[in-house]
Design a protein around this motif. Structure first.
Motif, mmCIF file in Angstrom:
data_model
loop_
_atom_site.group_PDB
_atom_site.id
_atom_site.type_symbol
_atom_site.label_atom_id
_atom_site.label_comp_id
_atom_site.label_asym_id
_atom_site.label_seq_id
_atom_site.Cartn_x
_atom_site.Cartn_y
_atom_site.Cartn_z
ATOM 1 N N GLU A 105 3.536 17.801 2.040
ATOM 2 C CA GLU A 105 2.907 18.510 0.922
ATOM 3 C C GLU A 105 1.650 17.798 0.444
ATOM 4 N N SER A 106 0.884 18.513 -0.335
ATOM 5 C CA SER A 106 -0.334 17.938 -0.905
ATOM 6 C C SER A 106 0.007 16.707 -1.759
ATOM 7 N N GLY A 107 -0.757 15.650 -1.578
ATOM 8 C CA GLY A 107 -0.569 14.447 -2.390
ATOM 9 C C GLY A 107 0.586 13.558 -1.961
ATOM 10 N N THR A 146 0.829 -1.203 0.000
ATOM 11 C CA THR A 146 0.000 0.000 0.000
ATOM 12 C C THR A 146 0.864 1.254 0.000
ATOM 13 N N LEU A 147 1.774 1.326 0.944
ATOM 14 C CA LEU A 147 2.626 2.511 1.034
ATOM 15 C C LEU A 147 3.931 2.182 0.327
ATOM 16 N N LEU A 148 3.993 2.594 -0.936
ATOM 17 C CA LEU A 148 5.129 2.157 -1.741
ATOM 18 C C LEU A 148 6.374 2.981 -1.446
ATOM 19 N N GLY A 149 7.530 2.397 -1.759
ATOM 20 C CA GLY A 149 8.788 3.110 -1.614
ATOM 21 C C GLY A 149 9.731 2.358 -0.690
ATOM 22 N N GLY A 209 0.703 11.619 0.622
ATOM 23 C CA GLY A 209 0.275 10.360 1.242
ATOM 24 C C GLY A 209 -0.171 10.484 2.688
ATOM 25 N N LYS A 210 -0.562 11.704 3.112
ATOM 26 C CA LYS A 210 -0.917 11.902 4.531
ATOM 27 C C LYS A 210 -2.143 11.066 4.918
ATOM 28 N N GLU A 211 -3.147 11.080 4.058
ATOM 29 C CA GLU A 211 -4.355 10.311 4.399
ATOM 30 C C GLU A 211 -4.071 8.807 4.374
ATOM 31 N N LEU A 212 -3.263 8.402 3.412
ATOM 32 C CA LEU A 212 -2.899 6.982 3.326
ATOM 33 C C LEU A 212 -2.197 6.527 4.614
HETATM 34 N N1 ATP Z 1 3.939 6.059 -0.758
HETATM 35 C C1 ATP Z 1 2.832 5.879 -1.491
HETATM 36 N N2 ATP Z 1 2.610 4.686 -2.082
HETATM 37 C C2 ATP Z 1 1.509 4.481 -2.833
HETATM 38 N N3 ATP Z 1 0.556 5.396 -3.059
HETATM 39 C C3 ATP Z 1 0.711 6.590 -2.491
HETATM 40 C C4 ATP Z 1 1.850 6.897 -1.673
HETATM 41 N N4 ATP Z 1 1.728 8.151 -1.231
HETATM 42 C C5 ATP Z 1 0.573 8.615 -1.742
HETATM 43 N N5 ATP Z 1 -0.037 7.691 -2.501
HETATM 44 C C6 ATP Z 1 -1.297 7.825 -3.253
HETATM 45 O O1 ATP Z 1 -1.360 9.202 -3.696
HETATM 46 C C7 ATP Z 1 -2.678 9.703 -3.585
HETATM 47 C C8 ATP Z 1 -2.687 10.908 -2.657
HETATM 48 O O2 ATP Z 1 -2.404 10.470 -1.320
HETATM 49 P P1 ATP Z 1 -3.137 11.111 -0.052
HETATM 50 O O3 ATP Z 1 -4.558 11.466 -0.368
HETATM 51 O O4 ATP Z 1 -2.883 10.228 1.105
HETATM 52 O O5 ATP Z 1 -2.290 12.461 0.072
HETATM 53 P P2 ATP Z 1 -2.475 13.680 1.069
HETATM 54 O O6 ATP Z 1 -1.103 14.056 1.503
HETATM 55 O O7 ATP Z 1 -3.478 13.339 2.120
HETATM 56 O O8 ATP Z 1 -3.064 14.782 0.093
HETATM 57 P P3 ATP Z 1 -3.832 16.162 0.455
HETATM 58 O O9 ATP Z 1 -2.852 17.038 1.189
HETATM 59 O O10 ATP Z 1 -4.160 16.718 -0.880
HETATM 60 O O11 ATP Z 1 -5.026 15.794 1.268
HETATM 61 C C9 ATP Z 1 -3.549 8.566 -3.079
HETATM 62 O O12 ATP Z 1 -4.146 7.903 -4.167
HETATM 63 C C10 ATP Z 1 -2.540 7.643 -2.391
HETATM 64 O O13 ATP Z 1 -2.977 6.301 -2.405
#
Ligand code: ATP
Length: 449
Positions: A166-168, A136-139, A170-173
């Motif tokens: 930053e936005s996107g 799920t959490l790649l890298g 992966g904070k929610e993930l």
């Molecule tokens: N390390 C990761 N591995 C796989 N998918 C990821 C990773 N980080 C983020 N993603 C994917 O990128 C997308 C954005 O992630 P997420 O919504 O968690 O970001 P966020 O930081 O909460 O964004 P925002 O600030 O806009 O709310 C999602 O589809 C998530 O599954």
């Protein structure tokens, strides 16, 4: 390989000794407790691979221990030792999540079999859990491995976590993983975008309301806190909460109680709070737009997610994984991704982080021809797609060199400041310039805050 450790809980010294000798002969270390409270203390201070507990103990029964272990989400198989013939208790224990049971008098062959199976399950579960997180959490960069191990640690306790990044990025993930890996995983994970709720509805959305408490309140309504009771509340974009709600939120977190709009009495709630924002919350506290007391409450542990450009080594793996996922969803073969395209991606700044990478790949998958994705299929915004094409873009558009350089400088300064939470000294260090020089440039570019 590490020697497995078993927690043996029994109040009869003879049985403890018998179990200890048998397990030690199997190269398994044992730790003994005479009652439930000793067992709980040991569980809190050490990690075990198996727990064997008698049913009848001086301060409770083995089922309490099964509950305790399940509630805390400990990845620990627990087997109960029941009095001869008390099958109903054994079944009850297994329904509660016990791994297996043994009846008294303990048959040593059966004991050895059970222990062997349990230890296999325990190892397999750990491997499975690790695999799922990795999927799920790649890298695999050092930064991402560190994030995964922090998630595992913070998932086990109840402290509020503040996830910055930053936005996107992966904070929610990450918030979801903290919930899934912790003891609240069988209850709700409620994610709220605090910036998306109209201010006049906020109190009712968070805490619920009673029918008739305001025009439009046609029925009793549960709020987010009640929906997340026993589980986790994820406050995304927490910086967007108005000050009036910040006060009420602080009270709810501190008192563990809420009062729905129009309700006389307070209701107890048990919610773990995770929060996130891409804004600089510490700076907002300084400016007075975010309450300091609430900031300290939600920020007990901070987990900072690095931007994708700070972990370019992760890009090939993420690309491969996402492409495979997207191709499967679209029922098309996985295309080849050529090296030049990968190099361009590695040089790209990804202001939208992994979310932007997902979009880029989705578009490339839809538009590419043949069986290979190439640089042109990526359609990156020209000013960001790499220094060479950036320079040719300038020539083509005949922009003045001065304004082009200012633009580049502005982007670099803003990125460094955001990465360093607007701390000018550390941003200057990162950019390799003096503090005074950074201040001069900020003034020149009108970036002073
Ligand atoms: N390390 C990761 N591995 C796989 N998918 C990821 C990773 N980080 C983020 N993603 C994917 O990128 C997308 C954005 O992630 P997420 O919504 O968690 O970001 P966020 O930081 O909460 O964004 P925002 O600030 O806009 O709310 C999602 O589809 C998530 O599954």
């Amino acid at each position: 390989m590490k020697m497995p450790v078993t927690l043996v809980v029994d109040d009869e010294p003879d049985i403890r000794e018998l179990l200890e000798i048998t397990l030690n002969r199997m190269n398994i270390r044992t730790c003994c407790a005479e009652n439930i409270s000793q067992a709980k203390q040991l569980l809190a201070s050490e990690s075990f691979d198996l727990c064997l507990t008698d049913m009848r103990l001086p301060d409770g029964d083995g089922l309490d221990l099964v509950d305790y272990i399940q509630e805390r989400g400990l990845l620990l198989p627990v087997a109960v030792i029941t009095a001869h013939g008390s099958m109903d208790i054994a079944i009850k224990a297994m329904k509660k999540g016990a791994f297996d049971f043994l009846s008294k008098p303990v048959d040593l062959a059966a004991l050895r079999q059970l222990v062997g199976n349990a230890l296999q399950t325990s190892q397999a579960k750990l491997v499975e859990k690790d695999r799922r997180t990795r999927d799920t959490l790649l890298g695999e960069s050092a930064l991402m491995c560190e994030i995964r191990s922090k998630i595992e640690k913070v998932a086990r306790n109840q402290a509020p976590i503040y996830i910055s990044g930053e936005s996107g990025s992966g904070k929610e993930l990450v918030a979801k993983l903290i919930h899934q890996q912790g003891p609240r995983s069988n209850k709700q994970f409620v994610a709220i975008n605090c910036g998306a709720i109209p201010h006049e509805l906020m109190e009712s959305e968070f805490f619920g309301h009673k029918k008739g408490s305001f025009s439009g309140a046609i029925a009793d309504k549960q709020g987010f806190f009640q929906a997340a009771d026993g589980g986790t509340l994820f406050l995304d974009e927490v910086a967007d909460l108005p000050l009036s709600l910040q006060v009420k939120l602080l009270r709810a977190i501190q008192e563990k109680k809420i009062r729905p709009v129009g309700e006389q009495h307070e209701i107890a709630v048990d919610v773990r709070i995770l929060s996130a924002t891409h804004k600089d919350l510490a700076k907002m506290v300084q400016e007075g737009s975010f309450r300091q007391d609430l900031y300290y409450r939600i920020n007990v542990i901070e987990l900072n997610l690095p931007p994708l450009r700070a972990r370019v080594d992760d890009i090939p793996q993420i690309v491969a994984h996402l492409l495979a996922r997207l191709a499967k969803a679209n029922a098309v073969p996985v295309p080849h991704f050529n090296d030049a395209a990968l190099t361009v991606l590695k040089r790209y700044a990804f202001p939208g982080n992994v979310r932007e990478l997902e979009n880029i790949l989705e578009r490339a998958l839809a538009l590419h021809e043949g069986d290979c994705i190439e640089v042109d299929d990526l359609n990156l915004p020209p000013s960001n797609s790499g220094s060479i094409s950036e320079a040719s873009q300038v020539r083509a558009e005949k922009i003045s060199l001065e304004s082009y350089l200012e633009d580049v400088e502005r982007k670099a300064l803003t990125a460094a400041l955001e990465e360093n939470h607007w701390n000018q000294s550390t941003a200057a260090q990162q950019l390799g310039m003096t503090f005074r020089s950074l201040q001069y440039r900020l003034k020149k570019l009108g970036l002073e805050k």
